[in-house]
Design a protein around this motif. Sequence first.
Motif, PDB file in Angstrom:
ATOM      1  N   THR A   1       0.833  -1.209   0.000  1.00  0.00           N
ATOM      2  CA  THR A   1       0.000   0.000   0.000  1.00  0.00           C
ATOM      3  C   THR A   1       0.861   1.249   0.000  1.00  0.00           C
ATOM      4  O   THR A   1       0.513   2.243  -0.637  1.00  0.00           O
ATOM      5  N   ARG A   2       1.977   1.159   0.699  1.00  0.00           N
ATOM      6  CA  ARG A   2       2.889   2.311   0.755  1.00  0.00           C
ATOM      7  C   ARG A   2       3.359   2.662  -0.660  1.00  0.00           C
ATOM      8  O   ARG A   2       3.308   3.824  -1.082  1.00  0.00           O
ATOM      9  N   ILE A   3       3.787   1.646  -1.383  1.00  0.00           N
ATOM     10  CA  ILE A   3       4.264   1.896  -2.751  1.00  0.00           C
ATOM     11  C   ILE A   3       3.120   2.379  -3.642  1.00  0.00           C
ATOM     12  O   ILE A   3       3.276   3.316  -4.433  1.00  0.00           O
TER      13      ILE A   3
ATOM     14  N   PHE B   1      -0.772  17.604 -11.698  1.00  0.00           N
ATOM     15  CA  PHE B   1      -0.975  19.005 -11.292  1.00  0.00           C
ATOM     16  C   PHE B   1       0.101  19.904 -11.897  1.00  0.00           C
ATOM     17  O   PHE B   1      -0.182  20.958 -12.474  1.00  0.00           O
TER      18      PHE B   1
ATOM     19  N   LEU C   1      -0.428  11.924  -9.384  1.00  0.00           N
ATOM     20  CA  LEU C   1      -1.335  13.059  -9.162  1.00  0.00           C
ATOM     21  C   LEU C   1      -0.547  14.372  -9.128  1.00  0.00           C
ATOM     22  O   LEU C   1      -0.928  15.368  -9.754  1.00  0.00           O
ATOM     23  N   GLY C   2       0.582  14.360  -8.403  1.00  0.00           N
ATOM     24  CA  GLY C   2       1.410  15.560  -8.319  1.00  0.00           C
ATOM     25  C   GLY C   2       1.942  15.964  -9.678  1.00  0.00           C
ATOM     26  O   GLY C   2       1.919  17.134 -10.059  1.00  0.00           O
ATOM     27  N   ALA C   3       2.414  14.970 -10.440  1.00  0.00           N
ATOM     28  CA  ALA C   3       2.938  15.262 -11.780  1.00  0.00           C
ATOM     29  C   ALA C   3       1.838  15.812 -12.677  1.00  0.00           C
ATOM     30  O   ALA C   3       2.064  16.725 -13.475  1.00  0.00           O
TER      31      ALA C   3
ATOM     32  N   THR D   1       0.418   3.992  -2.673  1.00  0.00           N
ATOM     33  CA  THR D   1       0.121   5.381  -2.317  1.00  0.00           C
ATOM     34  C   THR D   1       1.170   6.321  -2.872  1.00  0.00           C
ATOM     35  O   THR D   1       0.848   7.383  -3.409  1.00  0.00           O
ATOM     36  N   GLY D   2       2.437   5.912  -2.760  1.00  0.00           N
ATOM     37  CA  GLY D   2       3.521   6.743  -3.268  1.00  0.00           C
ATOM     38  C   GLY D   2       3.389   6.977  -4.766  1.00  0.00           C
ATOM     39  O   GLY D   2       3.501   8.108  -5.237  1.00  0.00           O
ATOM     40  N   LEU D   3       3.090   5.907  -5.503  1.00  0.00           N
ATOM     41  CA  LEU D   3       2.950   6.055  -6.957  1.00  0.00           C
ATOM     42  C   LEU D   3       1.737   6.913  -7.303  1.00  0.00           C
ATOM     43  O   LEU D   3       1.794   7.756  -8.205  1.00  0.00           O
ATOM     44  N   PHE D   4       0.638   6.714  -6.549  1.00  0.00           N
ATOM     45  CA  PHE D   4      -0.555   7.517  -6.789  1.00  0.00           C
ATOM     46  C   PHE D   4      -0.254   9.000  -6.566  1.00  0.00           C
ATOM     47  O   PHE D   4      -0.596   9.856  -7.392  1.00  0.00           O
ATOM     48  N   ALA D   5       0.427   9.297  -5.444  1.00  0.00           N
ATOM     49  CA  ALA D   5       0.766  10.693  -5.137  1.00  0.00           C
ATOM     50  C   ALA D   5       1.692  11.266  -6.212  1.00  0.00           C
ATOM     51  O   ALA D   5       1.550  12.417  -6.624  1.00  0.00           O
ATOM     52  N   LEU D   6       2.621  10.436  -6.684  1.00  0.00           N
ATOM     53  CA  LEU D   6       3.572  10.887  -7.706  1.00  0.00           C
ATOM     54  C   LEU D   6       2.835  11.251  -8.997  1.00  0.00           C
ATOM     55  O   LEU D   6       3.065  12.317  -9.595  1.00  0.00           O
TER      56      LEU D   6
END
Lengths: 58, 254
Positions: free
Chosen positions: A15-17, A30, A26-28, A19-24
């Motif tokens: 889940t950590r990975i 934006f 989404l951030g990219a 979440t990290g990929l999802f955040a990456l």
Amino acid sequence: MTTDTHRIAAATSGTRIATGLFALVLGAFFVWGAGFAHSAALHDTAHDVRHAFGFPCH
Amino acid sequence: MLVRYLLAALAAGLFVGILMTPVHYLKLVPLIEHAEIYERGGHGSAPTHEHRASLVSSADAHGLSGHEAGRVVLVHGPAAAEGEEGGASPFESRALGTLTANLVTGAGFALILGAVALLAGHRITLRTGALWGLAGFAAISLAPALGLPPELPAMPVADLAMRQTWWITTVALTAAGLYCLVLKRQPVVRAGGALLLVVPHLFAAPHPADLSSPIPPTLAAEFAVASLATGALFWVLLGLSLGAAMDRFVGTEA
């Protein structure tokens, strides 16, 4: 007992990975929208910010 | 826990986005507006051109008077009608657009920085936040600025897609290099990281053949320095806010 602990650890790391990929992504997305997209509406809204951050512009 | 991680990153980014907007208006937007006078001066109609040229002829005219600043905004609007990209923003005021763009950029970079830390298995805290922020500054502001200095409107530039490609490649290689150099222990990996930092600068960034510019060099230099300083402030604030938000809203794990 130990297997359980391991399974939990593996799941949390998964889940950590995820979440990290999802955040990456989404951030990219934006930053792409604000800084890089070639759309005229986005360009004009973010014009000053694009120059301010030194994103390639125009 | 992980949803809270995302929300904490988002909150930190939005907070810094709000904080940065007045800073942009203090240091950067006046210079951009000043440059736009020269931009318009290049292809404006003759009478207004002369008028405007006289307005900015003094060497340090960028303390724009209210009257002058108002004129510049008016000038920016009709630019769209003449085919120059401009005026298509859905926002009425330029300041609102800048605020929105700052919010989106802040949130985006906060998510990216948080994601990198999460994937690398490190926690950003208030104590380490400034360092994470400085790493972001090095990768996203400083390294690409070495090849493509922050530019003002009307400065001569090469093809946009080529510059964007060079920019993204440089940022990616620098970020990977910093990761190997700072967060890895093995000497070989660290040496590889140092190499990655250098590689993008061995390939020249795309520049136009003709460098002649209507923008005075002093204005361009002032903007480049102000942009980098503002970028450093943004990244340090972002790292600190991210660390504070993680300390506050996310437990000791995650």
